[in-house]
Write an enzyme that holds these catalytic residues in place. Sequence first.
Site, PDB file in Angstrom:
ATOM      1  N   ASP A  52       0.814  -1.227   0.000  1.00 36.01           N
ATOM      2  CA  ASP A  52       0.000   0.000   0.000  1.00 36.01           C
ATOM      3  C   ASP A  52       0.842   1.270   0.000  1.00 36.01           C
ATOM      4  O   ASP A  52       0.465   2.273   0.589  1.00 36.01           O
ATOM      5  CB  ASP A  52      -0.951   0.030   1.222  1.00 36.01           C
ATOM      6  CG  ASP A  52      -1.757  -1.238   1.330  1.00 36.01           C
ATOM      7  OD1 ASP A  52      -2.251  -1.691   0.291  1.00 36.01           O
ATOM      8  OD2 ASP A  52      -1.874  -1.787   2.442  1.00 36.01           O
ATOM      9  N   LYS A  76       2.040   2.669  -5.009  1.00 38.41           N
ATOM     10  CA  LYS A  76       2.820   2.341  -6.212  1.00 38.41           C
ATOM     11  C   LYS A  76       2.045   2.673  -7.485  1.00 38.41           C
ATOM     12  O   LYS A  76       2.630   3.019  -8.508  1.00 38.41           O
ATOM     13  CB  LYS A  76       3.157   0.834  -6.231  1.00 38.41           C
ATOM     14  CG  LYS A  76       4.031   0.399  -5.072  1.00 38.41           C
ATOM     15  CD  LYS A  76       4.248  -1.089  -5.071  1.00 38.41           C
ATOM     16  CE  LYS A  76       3.051  -1.917  -4.679  1.00 38.41           C
ATOM     17  NZ  LYS A  76       2.612  -1.786  -3.291  1.00 38.41           N
ATOM     18  N   GLY A 104      -4.274  -4.069  -4.527  1.00 35.32           N
ATOM     19  CA  GLY A 104      -5.210  -3.022  -4.919  1.00 35.32           C
ATOM     20  C   GLY A 104      -4.447  -1.781  -5.310  1.00 35.32           C
ATOM     21  O   GLY A 104      -3.660  -1.270  -4.524  1.00 35.32           O
ATOM     22  N   HIS A 105      -4.632  -1.339  -6.532  1.00 29.80           N
ATOM     23  CA  HIS A 105      -3.987  -0.112  -6.989  1.00 29.80           C
ATOM     24  C   HIS A 105      -5.059   0.910  -7.307  1.00 29.80           C
ATOM     25  O   HIS A 105      -6.028   0.583  -7.985  1.00 29.80           O
ATOM     26  CB  HIS A 105      -3.161  -0.358  -8.258  1.00 29.80           C
ATOM     27  CG  HIS A 105      -1.838  -0.989  -7.978  1.00 29.80           C
ATOM     28  ND1 HIS A 105      -0.945  -1.302  -8.973  1.00 29.80           N
ATOM     29  CD2 HIS A 105      -1.258  -1.335  -6.829  1.00 29.80           C
ATOM     30  CE1 HIS A 105       0.138  -1.832  -8.419  1.00 29.80           C
ATOM     31  NE2 HIS A 105      -0.035  -1.863  -7.134  1.00 29.80           N
ATOM     32  N   THR A 106      -4.875   2.101  -6.806  1.00 34.49           N
ATOM     33  CA  THR A 106      -5.822   3.160  -7.125  1.00 34.49           C
ATOM     34  C   THR A 106      -5.147   4.095  -8.122  1.00 34.49           C
ATOM     35  O   THR A 106      -4.045   4.565  -7.881  1.00 34.49           O
ATOM     36  CB  THR A 106      -6.179   3.940  -5.841  1.00 34.49           C
ATOM     37  OG1 THR A 106      -6.605   2.986  -4.878  1.00 34.49           O
ATOM     38  CG2 THR A 106      -7.287   4.931  -6.088  1.00 34.49           C
ATOM     39  N   GLN A 147       1.952  -5.612  -3.555  1.00 35.63           N
ATOM     40  CA  GLN A 147       2.330  -5.699  -2.133  1.00 35.63           C
ATOM     41  C   GLN A 147       3.703  -5.046  -1.910  1.00 35.63           C
ATOM     42  O   GLN A 147       4.082  -4.204  -2.701  1.00 35.63           O
ATOM     43  CB  GLN A 147       2.339  -7.164  -1.643  1.00 35.63           C
ATOM     44  CG  GLN A 147       0.954  -7.807  -1.541  1.00 35.63           C
ATOM     45  CD  GLN A 147       0.542  -8.530  -2.793  1.00 35.63           C
ATOM     46  OE1 GLN A 147       1.340  -9.143  -3.469  1.00 35.63           O
ATOM     47  NE2 GLN A 147      -0.731  -8.461  -3.124  1.00 35.63           N
ATOM     48  N   ARG A 152      -5.968   0.401   8.216  1.00 33.68           N
ATOM     49  CA  ARG A 152      -4.561  -0.007   8.241  1.00 33.68           C
ATOM     50  C   ARG A 152      -3.924   0.425   9.551  1.00 33.68           C
ATOM     51  O   ARG A 152      -4.256   1.497  10.074  1.00 33.68           O
ATOM     52  CB  ARG A 152      -3.816   0.639   7.069  1.00 33.68           C
ATOM     53  CG  ARG A 152      -4.319   0.152   5.741  1.00 33.68           C
ATOM     54  CD  ARG A 152      -3.567   0.801   4.579  1.00 33.68           C
ATOM     55  NE  ARG A 152      -4.125   0.370   3.309  1.00 33.68           N
ATOM     56  CZ  ARG A 152      -4.316   1.158   2.247  1.00 33.68           C
ATOM     57  NH1 ARG A 152      -3.974   2.428   2.306  1.00 33.68           N
ATOM     58  NH2 ARG A 152      -4.828   0.678   1.149  1.00 33.68           N
TER      59      ARG A 152
HETATM   60  P1  IMP Z   1      -2.839 -12.691   1.320  1.00 36.29           P
HETATM   61  O1  IMP Z   1      -1.928 -12.038   0.341  1.00 36.29           O
HETATM   62  O2  IMP Z   1      -4.292 -12.447   1.034  1.00 36.29           O
HETATM   63  O3  IMP Z   1      -2.523 -14.139   1.537  1.00 36.29           O
HETATM   64  O4  IMP Z   1      -2.586 -11.986   2.759  1.00 36.29           O
HETATM   65  C1  IMP Z   1      -1.366 -12.153   3.477  1.00 36.29           C
HETATM   66  C2  IMP Z   1      -0.948 -10.855   4.148  1.00 36.29           C
HETATM   67  O5  IMP Z   1      -0.560  -9.929   3.148  1.00 36.29           O
HETATM   68  C3  IMP Z   1      -2.059 -10.169   4.955  1.00 36.29           C
HETATM   69  O6  IMP Z   1      -1.472  -9.526   6.080  1.00 36.29           O
HETATM   70  C4  IMP Z   1      -2.599  -9.134   4.000  1.00 36.29           C
HETATM   71  O7  IMP Z   1      -3.204  -8.047   4.662  1.00 36.29           O
HETATM   72  C5  IMP Z   1      -1.315  -8.724   3.296  1.00 36.29           C
HETATM   73  N1  IMP Z   1      -1.561  -8.193   1.941  1.00 36.29           N
HETATM   74  C6  IMP Z   1      -1.871  -8.870   0.825  1.00 36.29           C
HETATM   75  N2  IMP Z   1      -2.009  -8.035  -0.218  1.00 36.29           N
HETATM   76  C7  IMP Z   1      -1.747  -6.807   0.252  1.00 36.29           C
HETATM   77  C8  IMP Z   1      -1.688  -5.513  -0.360  1.00 36.29           C
HETATM   78  O8  IMP Z   1      -1.877  -5.329  -1.576  1.00 36.29           O
HETATM   79  N3  IMP Z   1      -1.384  -4.490   0.476  1.00 36.29           N
HETATM   80  C9  IMP Z   1      -1.110  -4.658   1.812  1.00 36.29           C
HETATM   81  N4  IMP Z   1      -1.145  -5.836   2.408  1.00 36.29           N
HETATM   82  C10 IMP Z   1      -1.461  -6.903   1.643  1.00 36.29           C
END
Ligand code: IMP
Length: 429
Positions: free
Chosen positions: A13, A16, A40-42, A226, A307
């Site tokens: 987050d 990017k 998630g990209h905005t 991520q 968050r």
């Molecule tokens: P998963 O990727 O859904 O398996 O989640 C594993 C961990 O990565 C969790 O703590 C999620 O909140 C975190 N996570 C997954 N994708 C994102 C993202 O795009 N941004 C921030 N945290 C993420």
Amino acid sequence: MPATSVIGLQWGDEAKGKIVDLLTEDHDIVVRYQGGNNAGHTVQFGGQTYKLSLLPAGILRPGVESVVTGGVVINPRAFLEELDGIVGLNGGVDRNLLISNRAHVVFPWHMAEEAVLEKGRGGDAIGTTMRGIGTCYRDKAGRTHAIRMGDLVRGESFRDRVETVVGHKNRVLQALDPESEPLDAEAIYSEYSQYAERLAPFVTDTTSHLHKALAAGRRVLFEGAQGSLLDLDHGTFPFVTSSNSSGAGIHSGSGVPERAIERMIGVVKAYTTRVGGGPFPTELDNEIGQHIRDEGNEYGTVTGRPRRCGWFDAVATGYGARLSGVDCLAVMLLDVLGKLEEVQVCEAYEIDGERTTDFPAQLEDLARATPVLRSMPGWQADLTGIRKLEDLPVEARDYLDVVAELVGFPVDIVSVGPDREQTILVDRS
Ligand code: IMP
């Protein structure tokens, strides 16, 4: 070779999407290479806000090619919903979109298994996004029950494959949770066959496509999802995602060697956030944390979860930067700190009385780490209208200097708001 990459250096987050959108102008191809619709990209474009999860941000730019490579796990329903949301943009996206036949497909059993596994962890839940990402990657590593995009669109043995996998998954789900509803193989087959028909025209060998594109001098931009500290191998395991979300994932996820990358931009927030569980040494579980959450609108793009917020952590971010091998930093959301009288940066950890700037590999050590904080006066000014480094208040410039010095890489870009124009490009020449 003319490739660039954009990597988050914290726990995701880092905004990017804005940097990818800015750089897309100078590139021919934008590539997503790991993760799935957990990301998630905005992106703000033409007065509209678009939330992208699976599609590369380049999809919004006319003439730019979007490539989703084999390292990504694809939920076809989510993919098509996203695509339908932007049809008409980019002069008909179908001419500019490629999906790897090597990418693995997310099925309903992946979500069902994840729900059972997370529940079973109780208070130690990872806090995943529940999109079936980890369970899909698990099947990929297990190899026996995995289905790739190539298998989905070929069709020939797809029905048999779904039947076999569903038989196995129903036995597992029943054993783990006797109350779980059995999955219906025929219903899944017919739903996914429709997706296959729509996706088939986009599915190809993206690896050889990218090799040829680079050899022809086309400019390629790699868009990380991520952040480095969520990397499966190098992050805060087990509170990580299930792919290589640091720079380590570019080669494995896309088939393009890292030597092809000329410029690697590490994206960081001017503070730190984290969603889900896991240690977070600089977390501010107080009114300052809440202030940052409110000012930065720190709620998840995918899940809407608040968050966790804290001070900038140069130990964690420096580790993320070295791991990913960045050339420079883009510091995002600097404006969010504009009302604080005092700002702090973590320059070291103290673990059992020992001071260190190494990022611990063991979770228990990170959980015991106390941040050594450097305090600085805040700038107490609205930065959102500033476009030049020299126009920033001296306190904000000092803050950026401290970030660069402690992380060990220069700051090339500073963002002071969500719009493309709210960006300061630092001239280091
Ligand atoms: P998963 O990727 O859904 O398996 O989640 C594993 C961990 O990565 C969790 O703590 C999620 O909140 C975190 N996570 C997954 N994708 C994102 C993202 O795009 N941004 C921030 N945290 C993420």
